[in-house]
Write a protein that holds these residues in place. Structure first.
Motif, PDB file in Angstrom:
ATOM      1  N   ASP A 326       0.831  -1.205   0.000  1.00 14.42           N
ATOM      2  CA  ASP A 326       0.000   0.000   0.000  1.00 14.42           C
ATOM      3  C   ASP A 326       0.867   1.257   0.000  1.00 14.42           C
ATOM      4  O   ASP A 326       0.505   2.278  -0.604  1.00 14.42           O
ATOM      5  CB  ASP A 326      -0.924  -0.009   1.211  1.00 14.42           C
ATOM      6  CG  ASP A 326      -1.893   1.162   1.202  1.00 14.42           C
ATOM      7  OD1 ASP A 326      -2.734   1.219   0.282  1.00 14.42           O
ATOM      8  OD2 ASP A 326      -1.821   2.016   2.107  1.00 14.42           O
ATOM      9  N   GLN A 328       3.416   1.605  -1.611  1.00 14.85           N
ATOM     10  CA  GLN A 328       3.815   1.775  -3.011  1.00 14.85           C
ATOM     11  C   GLN A 328       2.605   2.037  -3.911  1.00 14.85           C
ATOM     12  O   GLN A 328       2.698   1.942  -5.134  1.00 14.85           O
ATOM     13  CB  GLN A 328       4.548   0.514  -3.497  1.00 14.85           C
ATOM     14  CG  GLN A 328       5.795   0.157  -2.714  1.00 14.85           C
ATOM     15  CD  GLN A 328       6.939   1.096  -2.984  1.00 14.85           C
ATOM     16  OE1 GLN A 328       7.067   1.635  -4.074  1.00 14.85           O
ATOM     17  NE2 GLN A 328       7.782   1.321  -1.978  1.00 14.85           N
ATOM     18  N   ASN A 329       1.451   2.315  -3.283  1.00  9.34           N
ATOM     19  CA  ASN A 329       0.202   2.590  -4.004  1.00  9.34           C
ATOM     20  C   ASN A 329      -0.285   1.388  -4.813  1.00  9.34           C
ATOM     21  O   ASN A 329      -0.866   1.544  -5.897  1.00  9.34           O
ATOM     22  CB  ASN A 329       0.354   3.805  -4.925  1.00  9.34           C
ATOM     23  CG  ASN A 329       0.648   5.085  -4.153  1.00  9.34           C
ATOM     24  OD1 ASN A 329       0.012   5.357  -3.129  1.00  9.34           O
ATOM     25  ND2 ASN A 329       1.618   5.851  -4.621  1.00  9.34           N
ATOM     26  N   PRO A 331      -2.719  -1.928  -4.327  1.00  8.25           N
ATOM     27  CA  PRO A 331      -3.634  -2.657  -3.443  1.00  8.25           C
ATOM     28  C   PRO A 331      -3.319  -4.147  -3.428  1.00  8.25           C
ATOM     29  O   PRO A 331      -3.253  -4.788  -4.467  1.00  8.25           O
ATOM     30  CB  PRO A 331      -5.010  -2.391  -4.057  1.00  8.25           C
ATOM     31  CG  PRO A 331      -4.739  -2.118  -5.506  1.00  8.25           C
ATOM     32  CD  PRO A 331      -3.399  -1.437  -5.544  1.00  8.25           C
TER      33      PRO A 331
END
Length: 368
Positions: A326, A328-329, A331
């Motif tokens: 998360d 690292q963006n 999901p």
């Protein structure tokens, strides 16, 4: 010369005498790549073809088929010609009979074959004929080239992700592997429909390539191909590994190293693609996928981890990795079943929401 190499040399000489009339067999593994590079792998053996499996096979017949898969006589040091895209390449088998080659498709491939995904490839042994018939040793196969209109690719584990294996139990895994066949093995509910939805994407005229990565040995390749066909799971390259009863293979480190190397290979030959990663909590998929995210910023769209382990035993470790992804963006979801992953994928725009009823129905049918 080492004792090991001396043993291999003597073994190959003995087998050459005992198997003088055994037919040669080229086993090809589905190649894959992009318009710029394609990777091909296969193996040369001396053995007869396995009989076609059926849902009426006894456990003795299944056990004999498994024995044939693992008791193979590899053919080292032979030259293999590979014909693809109107080009011919040669390579030589290693000590275990494996060969591989990376080729570059012609620059006009996309213009000459717009919209095409699967391409023919022919393998042949140079200077070797079948011992009884005198016919050349040839095998026809196919390779997959991800088209430029693909929105993303999918990399999926197999054991306990697509196929019920019980990988957390050595006894259960051995039972299913050695005493079953492609008809007796069970898929996880809804997997086939979900993967078909991912392959189609939100617009059903697209083609998103799917790659299957597993630590299962190459010896099980034919069983897995039959299983995917029977269950309606989308066709794609299967990236397995060499079988050997050594410490590295049996260790978690060997599992991690192999899967990470194969995922890197898929990413390397598809530099234009982002990916969705699918695995399970039973082994090291969350750890491997988190490392892939760190190595490839911006290329991973989502990660789905099927929860197959006992509560609290792995959940906290996986939750920590979810937090790392998360950051690292990306999901990463720990999901109880295929439907939960599909619902999230629909929200992200990875699949058409209209496919959700089919996925739910497919899960129910599989579980029944």
């Amino acid at each position: 010369m080492t004792d090991q190499s001396t043993f291999e040399r003597l073994k190959n000489r003995l087998l050459g005498r005992l198997d003088a009339h055994k037919p040669y067999k080229i086993v090809y593994y589905r190649g894959f790549g992009s318009p710029t590079a394609v990777w091909l792998k296969g193996r040369v053996l001396r053995e007869r073809d396995l009989s076609t499996p059926s849902d009426n096979d006894t456990f003795i017949e299944n056990l004999l088929a498994t024995y044939q898969r693992f008791e193979s006589d590899e053919v080292p040091g032979v030259t293999v010609s590979v014909e693809a895209f109107g080009q011919t390449h040669t390579t030589v088998t290693d000590s275990e009979g494996y060969f591989e080659v990376t080729i570059n498709p012609p620059n006009d491939l996309l213009a000459a074959y717009p919209g095409r995904v699967w391409f023919p490839v022919r393998y042949a042994l140079n200077g070797i004929m079948q011992p009884v018939t005198g016919e050349p040793v040839v095998k026809d196969g196919h390779l997959m080239v991800s088209p430029p209109f693909s929105q993303f690719g999918v990399i999926s584990d197999i054991d306990d992700t697509v196929l019920v294996t019980g990988a957390t139990s050595l006894v259960q895994t051995a039972k299913l592997t050695f005493l079953g066949n492609a008809y007796t093995r069970l898929p996880f509910g809804g997997v086939a429909a979900f993967y078909r939805a991912l392959q189609s994407g939100p617009i059903t005229t697209l083609f998103n390539p799917i790659y299957y990565v597993s630590s299962s040995p190459w010896n099980l390749y034919d069983l897995l191909v039959d299983f995917f066909r029977i269950q309606g799971v989308p066709k794609g390259p299967l990236l397995l590994r060499d079988f050997g009863l050594n410490r590295e293979l049996l260790s978690s480190g060997g599992h991690h190293t192999h899967k990470l190397a194969m995922i890197r290979k898929v990413l390397d030959v598809n530099p234009q693609l982002a990916f969705v990663l699918i695995g399970d909590s039973g082994q090291q998929d969350p750890e491997i996928y988190t490392q892939v995210v760190k190595e490839n910023p911006g290329r991973i769209r989502a990660i789905y981890i099927r929860d197959v382990t006992a509560k609290d035993r792995r959940d906290e470790a996986v939750r920590e990795l979810i937090r790392a992804a998360d950051a690292q963006n990306v999901p990463m979801l720990l999901v109880p079943d295929t439907v939960a992953a599909a619902e999230h994928a629909a929200q992200l725009g990875l699949i058409d929401p209209d496919t959700l009823p089919e996925i739910r129905a497919d899960r129910q049918a599989d579980e029944e």
